[in-house]
Design an enzyme around this catalytic site. Sequence first.
Site, PDB file in Angstrom:
ATOM      1  N   SER A 122       0.831  -1.196   0.000  1.00 41.50           N
ATOM      2  CA  SER A 122       0.000   0.000   0.000  1.00 41.50           C
ATOM      3  C   SER A 122       0.873   1.256   0.000  1.00 41.50           C
ATOM      4  CB  SER A 122      -0.971  -0.044   1.181  1.00 41.50           C
ATOM      5  OG  SER A 122      -1.990   0.908   1.039  1.00 41.50           O
TER       6      SER A 122
ATOM      7  N   ASP B 106     -10.235  -3.052  -5.594  1.00 45.16           N
ATOM      8  CA  ASP B 106      -9.387  -2.047  -4.954  1.00 45.16           C
ATOM      9  C   ASP B 106      -9.245  -0.865  -5.905  1.00 45.16           C
ATOM     10  OD1 ASP B 106      -7.383  -0.559  -3.716  1.00 45.16           O
ATOM     11  OD2 ASP B 106      -5.985  -2.227  -3.515  1.00 45.16           O
TER      12      ASP B 106
ATOM     13  N   HIS C 108      -8.431  -4.479  -0.805  1.00 43.76           N
ATOM     14  CA  HIS C 108      -7.226  -3.846  -0.282  1.00 43.76           C
ATOM     15  C   HIS C 108      -6.926  -4.394   1.120  1.00 43.76           C
ATOM     16  CE1 HIS C 108      -4.218  -0.691  -0.523  1.00 43.76           C
ATOM     17  NE2 HIS C 108      -4.433  -0.452   0.758  1.00 43.76           N
TER      18      HIS C 108
END
Length: 307
Positions: free
Chosen positions: A155, A247, A277
Amino acid sequence: MDSRRSRPMPTEREILAFHERCEAFYPADAVTASISQQRQWYDALCAEFDAPSPEGLTRRDALVARRIPIRHYRPAEVATAVRVLYIHGGGFVVGSLESHDAICAELAHGVRAELISVDYRLAPEHVWPAAFDDCSAVLESLLADGRPLVAVGDSAGGNLVAGIVLKAKARGLSGIIGQALVYPGLGGDLVSGSYAEMAEAPGLSTTDVAYYREVLKAPADDVFAYPLKAAELSGLPPTYITGAHFDPLRDDARGYAVRLAQAGVDVTYREEPQMIHAWLRARHMSPGARAGFDHLVRGVARLVGAL
């Protein structure tokens, strides 16, 4: 009509159960809570999905430049001299050595390599380029002894990895022999592709992504903050990228993989078809997440030369 009914959702039962468990940690008005409270909720959420430490693995905490906390993981079996640098996610706002401790331990164990995790400064107290500078400093300190490494991040951590690897290439630094990006945010346009299609996806929304960018305050034209804007990607090390279908950041991962391939970089791209995610945390309750983590381990193991 309830807008939630039209949200794109996976069909895997276990990842939906994972999402429900995550949502239970946050009250309806969570966005109005203090940053300190949000960090407490996030750490508690991550602890909920902890797992026993691999047998024989040891940890050692230290400081880089007398101010940046790091955690060194050494698995019981080490198959390579190459180390792994891990940079955690959390939108540049939350996350710590503790939040990703179990993930780092299991990755080190699976890859059979030493791993170093970074506790970089967080926004909004420390805006761009504080986190980037911390991660770059740790990278350079590790490279100083001549041992090669592979940089891995999820991320926001994937963003930081891509950025510091680009900077290292620009500076002519050697020793980075691979990078792995897990559902990274790399500077997509927020309005097209997966940012529109998955705007209300479970786990992360496009509005969330915009919020984190605003908090970080990185200049819009900075290619180290937004690697998709880099004009030249040739010469980067072999790369493993994994994205989640559900996502808004999905097309950042796809797009970067395509551009790397076009630039002649050895790149492997894998997209988890039922994942949302932050699926790394679901690796012990979701078959899809387990498969994704297993592929990540093998991908990193190949990069470090342990497979």
